[in-house]
Motif scaffolding. Structure first.
Motif, mmCIF file in Angstrom:
data_model
loop_
_atom_site.group_PDB
_atom_site.id
_atom_site.type_symbol
_atom_site.label_atom_id
_atom_site.label_comp_id
_atom_site.label_asym_id
_atom_site.label_seq_id
_atom_site.Cartn_x
_atom_site.Cartn_y
_atom_site.Cartn_z
ATOM 1 N N MET B 1 0.841 -1.113 0.097
ATOM 2 C CA MET B 1 -0.243 -0.056 0.042
ATOM 3 C C MET B 1 0.813 1.267 0.038
ATOM 4 O O MET B 1 1.727 1.413 0.633
ATOM 5 N N SER B 2 0.663 2.248 -0.927
ATOM 6 C CA SER B 2 1.653 3.082 -1.162
ATOM 7 C C SER B 2 1.155 4.254 -0.120
ATOM 8 O O SER B 2 0.012 4.391 0.639
ATOM 9 N N TYR B 3 2.164 5.183 0.282
ATOM 10 C CA TYR B 3 1.895 6.221 1.280
ATOM 11 C C TYR B 3 2.726 7.397 0.688
ATOM 12 O O TYR B 3 3.488 7.421 -0.105
ATOM 13 N N ALA B 4 2.054 8.614 1.315
ATOM 14 C CA ALA B 4 2.748 9.763 0.969
ATOM 15 C C ALA B 4 3.981 10.213 1.969
ATOM 16 O O ALA B 4 5.045 10.347 1.170
ATOM 17 N N TYR B 5 3.996 9.846 2.888
ATOM 18 C CA TYR B 5 4.982 9.834 3.825
ATOM 19 C C TYR B 5 5.140 8.570 4.838
ATOM 20 O O TYR B 5 4.337 8.095 5.030
ATOM 21 N N LEU B 6 6.595 8.486 5.340
ATOM 22 C CA LEU B 6 6.671 7.454 6.537
ATOM 23 C C LEU B 6 7.160 8.225 7.444
ATOM 24 O O LEU B 6 8.080 8.876 7.188
ATOM 25 N N PHE B 7 6.689 8.091 8.594
ATOM 26 C CA PHE B 7 7.292 8.788 9.807
ATOM 27 C C PHE B 7 7.714 7.829 10.755
ATOM 28 O O PHE B 7 7.163 6.748 10.982
ATOM 29 N N LYS B 8 9.186 7.965 11.104
ATOM 30 C CA LYS B 8 9.596 7.008 12.131
ATOM 31 C C LYS B 8 9.397 7.507 13.564
ATOM 32 O O LYS B 8 9.846 8.645 13.760
ATOM 33 N N TYR B 9 8.972 6.633 14.458
ATOM 34 C CA TYR B 9 8.712 7.089 15.826
ATOM 35 C C TYR B 9 9.635 6.196 16.744
ATOM 36 O O TYR B 9 9.821 4.991 16.548
ATOM 37 N N ILE B 10 9.810 6.666 17.924
ATOM 38 C CA ILE B 10 10.494 5.931 18.754
ATOM 39 C C ILE B 10 9.383 5.912 20.265
ATOM 40 O O ILE B 10 8.726 6.781 20.269
ATOM 41 N N ILE B 11 9.447 4.785 21.025
ATOM 42 C CA ILE B 11 8.776 4.771 22.220
ATOM 43 C C ILE B 11 9.942 4.508 23.238
ATOM 44 O O ILE B 11 10.402 3.839 23.196
ATOM 45 N N ILE B 12 9.944 5.727 24.186
ATOM 46 C CA ILE B 12 10.836 5.384 25.176
ATOM 47 C C ILE B 12 10.132 5.550 26.711
ATOM 48 O O ILE B 12 9.226 6.192 26.779
ATOM 49 N N GLY B 13 10.919 5.288 27.842
ATOM 50 C CA GLY B 13 10.505 5.555 29.124
ATOM 51 C C GLY B 13 10.744 4.343 29.729
ATOM 52 O O GLY B 13 11.219 3.102 29.302
ATOM 53 N N ASP B 14 10.503 4.395 31.252
ATOM 54 C CA ASP B 14 11.131 3.321 31.922
ATOM 55 C C ASP B 14 10.471 1.878 31.735
ATOM 56 O O ASP B 14 9.517 1.749 30.888
ATOM 57 N N THR B 15 11.069 0.797 32.207
ATOM 58 C CA THR B 15 10.346 -0.399 31.977
ATOM 59 C C THR B 15 9.049 -0.721 32.582
ATOM 60 O O THR B 15 8.973 -0.296 33.773
ATOM 61 N N GLY B 16 8.393 -1.270 32.165
ATOM 62 C CA GLY B 16 6.895 -1.645 32.840
ATOM 63 C C GLY B 16 5.804 -0.507 32.686
ATOM 64 O O GLY B 16 4.701 -0.654 33.205
ATOM 65 N N VAL B 17 6.046 0.659 32.023
ATOM 66 C CA VAL B 17 5.014 1.819 31.955
ATOM 67 C C VAL B 17 4.044 1.399 30.739
ATOM 68 O O VAL B 17 2.958 2.289 30.776
ATOM 69 N N GLY B 18 4.389 0.337 29.980
ATOM 70 C CA GLY B 18 3.521 0.018 29.006
ATOM 71 C C GLY B 18 3.728 0.370 27.633
ATOM 72 O O GLY B 18 2.688 0.682 26.844
ATOM 73 N N LYS B 19 4.772 0.600 27.215
ATOM 74 C CA LYS B 19 5.225 1.032 25.995
ATOM 75 C C LYS B 19 4.751 -0.003 24.908
ATOM 76 O O LYS B 19 3.988 0.516 23.810
ATOM 77 N N SER B 20 4.984 -1.169 24.994
ATOM 78 C CA SER B 20 4.899 -2.251 24.141
ATOM 79 C C SER B 20 3.306 -2.352 23.859
ATOM 80 O O SER B 20 2.798 -2.706 23.097
ATOM 81 N N CYS B 21 2.516 -2.182 25.124
ATOM 82 C CA CYS B 21 1.007 -2.336 24.939
ATOM 83 C C CYS B 21 0.422 -1.269 24.384
ATOM 84 O O CYS B 21 -0.589 -1.226 23.600
ATOM 85 N N LEU B 22 0.917 -0.189 24.500
ATOM 86 C CA LEU B 22 0.475 1.175 23.573
ATOM 87 C C LEU B 22 0.731 0.783 22.134
ATOM 88 O O LEU B 22 -0.305 1.297 21.350
#
Lengths: 419, 212
Positions: B1-22
């Protein structure tokens, strides 16, 4: 499984324990071997039948292993594996650790968990009689890593076989916390890292808490110490060895990986957990632990290299970008089906012989030094445009020339006065 | 699927705050009460629409344990957006925000949009950090702020999408050099039909199988 589980069986010979205390484990080995040799000497049972007995232990004797792998039946083991089991038992009888180590490297490793339970402590040269007192819970809870360990263990459900009853699993998680804390408290210089608990679970499931503690303690010192430093910087250096090995064997692939900027982080969890965090198949994890226990501490780097090299053709077909390559590599190991581990283990061992770890480590250090020098040179070059740097430089140059001038003048003055 | 833009994000923060769940809630619209911890980095991707344009979010989820920081840092550089996450039920995760922020600012490009997220807003009874404190911190450091719940999905879409809107606006204003991929922005491959990436499973949103 809050208490020690001791299950005697129809043959009454073997004590199997999910939470073996040391004596139980020792007697388990002795009786296992005695039973084997009795049968052997009396000629009442041929080798095959004995082997069948040995292998059938896994299903008939042990609650835990029934839980872990209810599918396991004797017939699942090939003739070759049964023969190997006999060889292992022979070595155990003779206390022949040298040959046991060799058997850990060849096909099927130590074959099954019943044998692993007896072999691993021998490989780790662990004296399971020497029990060490468990720290009390108050002392444990004061430890700086305690909260983190508890959080991680509570999140480790995936690693416990789904067939284990909940209360059984909860008790094992408690044992896991104690196991990890005991090792950390015994070795104050060790830092707990996320993934260490994955390694500990494997030992706990196979050996029970007491023997697991002794083995994990030994292995942490012999194989895992670099991962247990305060930061993962040394680990990152070690990971840099992987592309060096890959380059020796397949330059095109190494160039491709470098160009994709995939780096080494995709295999971080493979290395620091001995693949136990990512592999779903419990049997494969056991087999790989057999290999790592009897091998050089860098073996996981060589196995990783052999996996990458094995998949070279597929990798080279990918889009050459970080996300695609990272995704492909992580999924390849997680899905695991396409990986012939025995072949990859052989390949890893020959890579290790061809490119000895010490040489690779030195090469990595050299490369890093060169890179740092290049960065330094580059920044030095740009510094000529940096006023603050120039001021500092000229000031120091000024100071040095002033000092030289003073010394020279003083010498001339002294000479003139003497004259 | 084509896209106009690709944005790269990072998720950071302490362990167990729910980064992967978000991330899981955003990409797969599901919640895993006991999520296994992240070692190193993992990533997910999803397509969103902003201003009628298809934008692909490629989200790198990093390990929270401090020991891994020296390794995960290298992922900051190529990111256009960052979700800095703390857990509203654990004060210490809020206290560590300054260190995370310093680290992110030091190792990323200066235009990176940072969204501060107070996660686990469903656990009101166990709250240790007031919403106002999060707001104040965000104001002080020039961040966007939102409280989310990966469990109930409250504000999860918004958190990811608002960050993208902010990045998009910056592109429109000419702040981002979109020709430099090191900024975490890539122009879509729609003009280069030869680019046949891995097939996308499902439509619109996908993780895992879809990838990159």
């Amino acid at each position: 499984m809050a208490t020690n589980t001791e299950t005697t069986t129809s043959s009454d010979s073997y004590i199997t324990c999910t939470d073996c205390n040391t004596n139980e484990l020792t007697s388990s080995t002795d009786e296992f071997v005695t039973a084997f040799s009795d049968n052997d000497e009396n000629g009442e049972q041929n080798d095959d039948e004995t082997c069948k007995d040995i292998l059938s232990l896994e299903t008939s004797n042990d609650d835990l292993f029934q839980d872990i792998d209810s599918e396991t039946v004797v017939d699942e083991y090939s003739e070759e594996e049964k023969q190997k089991a006999l060889l292992i038992v022979e070595c155990l009888k003779r206390n022949d650790v040298r040959n046991l180590r060799k058997l850990g490297r060849t096909k099927a490793g130590f074959v099954c968990d019943v044998l692993r339970r007896m072999v691993w402590p021998k490989i780790c040269k662990v004296d399971v009689i020497a029990t060490s007192p468990r720290p009390d819970s108050e002392e444990m809870s004061k430890h700086p890593f305690y909260t983190q360990v508890v959080l991680d263990v509570n999140r480790s459900l995936k690693r416990f076989p789904p067939s284990i009853a909940e209360n059984h699993r909860l008790a094992m998680q408690q044992q896991l916390i104690t196991l990890i804390m005991r090792v950390l408290m015994k070795n104050p210089s060790f830092h707990y890292y996320q993934g260490y608990h994955d390694i500990c679970i494997t030992f706990l499931l196979i050996l029970g808490e007491e023997a697991a503690f002794h083995c994990v303690n030994t292995v942490s010192k012999s194989h895992l110490s670099v991962f247990m430093e305060k930061t993962m910087e040394s680990t990152a250096d070690l990971l840099d060895i992987i592309p060096l090995i890959v380059r020796q064997e397949n330059e095109r692939l190494a160039d491709f990986l470098e160009q994709s900027e995939v780096g080494n982080i995709f295999c971080l969890s493979w290395i620091i957990t001995w693949f136990s965090h990512v592999l779903r198949n419990y049997q494969t994890v056991g087999r790989l632990f057999d290999l790592f226990l009897v091998s050089d501490k860098h073996m996981s780097l060589y196995l990783t290299s052999s996996i990458i090299l094995f998949k070279a053709e597929d990798i080279l077909k990918l889009n050459c970008d970080l996300a695609t390559v990272h995704h492909y590599l992580t999924r390849t190991v997680e899905s695991e089906e396409s990986l012939p581990f025995e072949k990859l283990i052989d390949e890893a061992q020959s890579l290790l012989e061809k490119y000895p770890p010490q040489e690779m480590v030195e090469k990595q250090i050299e490369n890093k030094k060169r890179e740092q020098q290049n960065v330094q040179k580059f920044s030095n070059f740009w510094n000529i445009f940096n006023i603050r740097y120039l001021l500092r430089k000229t000031t120091s140059i000024g100071f040095i020339s002033l000092a030289v001038l003073v010394v020279v003048s003083a010498t001339i003055f002294q000479y003139w006065r003497n004259k | 699927m084509s896209y106009a833009y690709l944005f790269k994000y990072i998720i950071i923060g302490d362990t167990g705050v729910g980064k992967s769940c978000l991330l899981l809630q955003f990409t797969d619209k599901r919640f895993q009460p006991v999520h296994d911890l992240t070692i190193g980095v993992e990533f997910g991707a999803r397509m969103i629409t902003i201003d009628g344009k298809q934008i692909k979010l490629q989200i790198w989820d990093t390990a929270g344990q401090e020991a891994f920081r020296s390794i995960t840092r290298s992922y900051y550089r190529g990111a256009a957006g960052a979700l800095l996450v703390y857990d509203i039920t654990r004060r210490d995760t809020f206290n560590h925000l300054t260190t995370w922020l310093e680290d992110a600012r030091q190792h990323s490009n200066s235009n990176m949009v940072i969204m501060l997220i107070g996660n686990k807003s469903d656990l009101e009874s166990r709250r240790e950090v007031k919403k106002e404190e999060g707001e104040a911190f965000a104001r002080e450091h020039g961040l966007i702020f939102m409280e989310t719940s990966a469990k109930t999905a409250a504000n999860v879409e918004e958190a990811f999408i608002n960050t993208a809107k902010e990045i998009y606006e910056k592109i429109q204003e000419g702040v981002f050099d979109i020709n430099n991929e090191a900024n975490g922005i890539k122009i879509g491959p729609q003009h280069s039909p030869t680019n046949t990436s891995l097939p996308l499973s499902g439509s619109g949103s996908s993780q895992g199988g879809g990838c990159c």
